[in-house]
Design an enzyme around this catalytic site. Structure first.
Site, mmCIF file in Angstrom:
data_model
loop_
_atom_site.group_PDB
_atom_site.id
_atom_site.type_symbol
_atom_site.label_atom_id
_atom_site.label_comp_id
_atom_site.label_asym_id
_atom_site.label_seq_id
_atom_site.Cartn_x
_atom_site.Cartn_y
_atom_site.Cartn_z
ATOM 1 N N HIS A 23 0.816 -1.164 -0.199
ATOM 2 C CA HIS A 23 0.063 0.051 0.095
ATOM 3 C C HIS A 23 0.940 1.372 -0.033
ATOM 4 O O HIS A 23 0.495 2.248 -0.263
ATOM 5 C CB HIS A 23 -0.882 0.031 1.317
ATOM 6 N N ASP A 35 -4.684 -13.064 3.064
ATOM 7 C CA ASP A 35 -5.784 -12.574 3.946
ATOM 8 C C ASP A 35 -7.181 -12.777 2.971
ATOM 9 O O ASP A 35 -8.550 -12.367 3.567
ATOM 10 C CB ASP A 35 -5.880 -11.056 4.434
ATOM 11 N N ASP A 45 -3.320 -10.666 -2.140
ATOM 12 C CA ASP A 45 -3.553 -10.035 -1.176
ATOM 13 C C ASP A 45 -5.143 -9.725 -1.564
ATOM 14 O O ASP A 45 -5.607 -9.446 -2.476
ATOM 15 C CB ASP A 45 -2.923 -8.800 -0.768
ATOM 16 N N HIS A 64 -6.729 -7.307 -0.233
ATOM 17 C CA HIS A 64 -6.812 -5.886 -0.411
ATOM 18 C C HIS A 64 -5.837 -5.553 -1.714
ATOM 19 O O HIS A 64 -4.764 -6.078 -2.120
ATOM 20 C CB HIS A 64 -6.067 -4.961 0.711
#
Length: 456
Positions: free
Chosen positions: A110, A238, A149, A151
């Site tokens: 990120h 995740d 991921d 996200h």
């Protein structure tokens, strides 16, 4: 002769945490460490463990504009996480290893080109640092990053959005349902790198079957045609069915099978916060898959068996896959002027929120539309830290394959910004010569960093 071993760096960063109760804390990899030792994986002749090493300050400055400077945004743990990935990459390129797994934290995907603080648990981007390291130290040009991921890897996308030699593919839970709220199919890259960014948002609740439909019908065919010299997996875990932050239903075996199919040169750990019910099993399965070992026996204690998927959501994913395949197959026939306009510069305004440090950033990014190279980039960034504290910086980034004209224009833009009082810091990042400049207006000083010796 190439070695057939899989390299592992295990760095749990027990001295770093966002807070004692935060998901990104010391205990995150404790159970993984125990599982690896209990299974005797490190005794396998095909797996070799390496001691971690630190990245240099210059390795970070080659990628990021850290405000006010790199040392303000990183700890030793960040340098070790990034440095461990480059360590394994060195061994792979030199033929000492066939592949590797950087089982490290803190994560990084990120972290964007400009860094004012921590967002999404990330300060610096381990995969992006690795890409630029491979270019500078090994002359590797064509690189693919596949982000698994839950996200969206918005930081990695931001850094390579205008780079035609880096293919970024991210499949993730639909941004309308989870942080950071980005990663939609229409985010395809800038005018000089169209269709080098591929995003596959997945509706919540889908499992391994749809996961592998996307891999088999979109990701692998694109990779086969792109022909990267090096493949990196941003190995976020995740998407697992027990993860507290995501709503997907992937299993450890699903991740292992994905790793076998993708066959990355290097997997770098990203997210994953089910520290007892998922991480030990997913990490073990990925490591076994990289080493070519049987992973069929790896099963989580809460393994649900067959997961029934919502047919309507599955059909939605299939339509997105078909749409993106069409984009990829027709990428060279698109009229880019209709999409991006005809100006000398393409520009976009971005609002970026730092959810960990509560910073609001406004950016104006401009990229030179050059017929001879990817074009230099300028970023006018203003960050509001709250309570009346803000700063404004100007950044110039010159690509690795810059032409002489873009390099000259970029240095002129840097010098011009130095003369403008509204910018507290002015930065120039010249990847073509491996030079980084930073001007601090309050001190009236310019910091110059050239080559890998800086920071050592």
């Amino acid at each position: 002769m190439k070695n057939n071993k899989t390299g592992l760096v295990f760095f749990p960063a027990f001295d770093w945490a966002i807070s004692p109760t935060h998901p990104e804390r010391e205990e995150r990899l404790l159970y993984t460490r125990d599982q690896i030792f209990e299974e005797g994986v490190l005794d396998l002749p095909e797996i070799e463990e390496y001691a971690p090493r630190l990245a240099t300050i210059h390795d970070i400055a080659r990628v990021h504009f850290c405000v006010p400077r790199v040392q303000s945004q990183v700890t030793e743990a960040h340098l070790i996480a990034a440095g461990s990935a480059t360590l394994l990459a060195d061994a792979i390129v030199h033929g000492e290893l066939k592949n590797g797994f950087a089982l490290v934290r803190p994560p990084g995907h990120h972290a964007m080109r400009v860094v004012h603080g921590n967002r999404g648990f990330c300060n610096i981007n381990n995969e992006a640092i690795l890409v630029e390291y491979l270019r500078r130290h090994h002359g590797i040009k064509r690189i693919a990053i596949v982000d698994s991921d839950v996200h969206h890897g918005d930081g990695t996308q931001d850094i390579f959005y205008h780079d035609p030699d880096v293919l970024f593919i991210s499949f993730h839970q639909d941004g309308r349902t989870i942080y950071p709220g980005t990663g939609f199919p229409n985010e395809l890259g800038g005018p000089g790198a169209y269709a080098r960014t591929i995003n596959i948002p997945l509706p919540p609740g889908l499992g391994d079957e749809t996961f592998h439909y996307v891999v088999d019908n979109l990701i692998l065919p694109i990779l086969e045609e792109f022909k990267p010299e090096f493949i990196i997996n941003s190995a976020g875990q995740d998407n697992h069915f027990t993860d507290p932050l995501g709503s997907m239903r992937f299993t450890a075996r699903g991740y292992a099978e994905f790793t076998r199919k993708l066959n990355p040169h290097l997997a770098v750990l990203e997210g994953g916060y089910a520290i007892e019910t998922a991480l030990p099993y997913v990490n073990l399965a990925i490591l076994l898959a990289l080493a070519g070992h049987d992973y069929s026996y790896v099963r989580e204690p809460e393994w649900p068996g067959t997961i029934l998927e919502n047919p309507e959501r599955v059909a939605r994913v299939q339509r997105v896959v078909e749409q993106l395949r069409n984009v990829w197959e027709n990428r060279d026939r698109v009229d880019l002027d209709k999409i991006f306009g005809t100006g000398t510069f393409f520009q976009r305004r971005k609002h970026i929120y730092y959810d960990t440090d509560y910073i609001e950033e406004e950016q104006l990014e401009r990229v030179r539309r050059c017929p001879n190279c990817p074009g230099y980039i300028t970023i006018d960034s203003r960050a509001d830290h709250g309570y009346g504290h803000s700063n404004r910086v100007f950044c110039v980034s010159i690509p690795f394959t810059a032409c002489g004209a873009c390099q000259t224009e970029a240095y002129d833009a840097y010098e011009q910004a130095r003369g403008l009082a509204q910018y507290q810091f002015v930065y120039l990042q010249d990847k073509s010569t491996d030079t980084f400049l930073a001007f601090d207006r309050d001190k009236g000083q310019e910091w110059v960093s050239e080559g890998p010796k800086v920071g050592e």
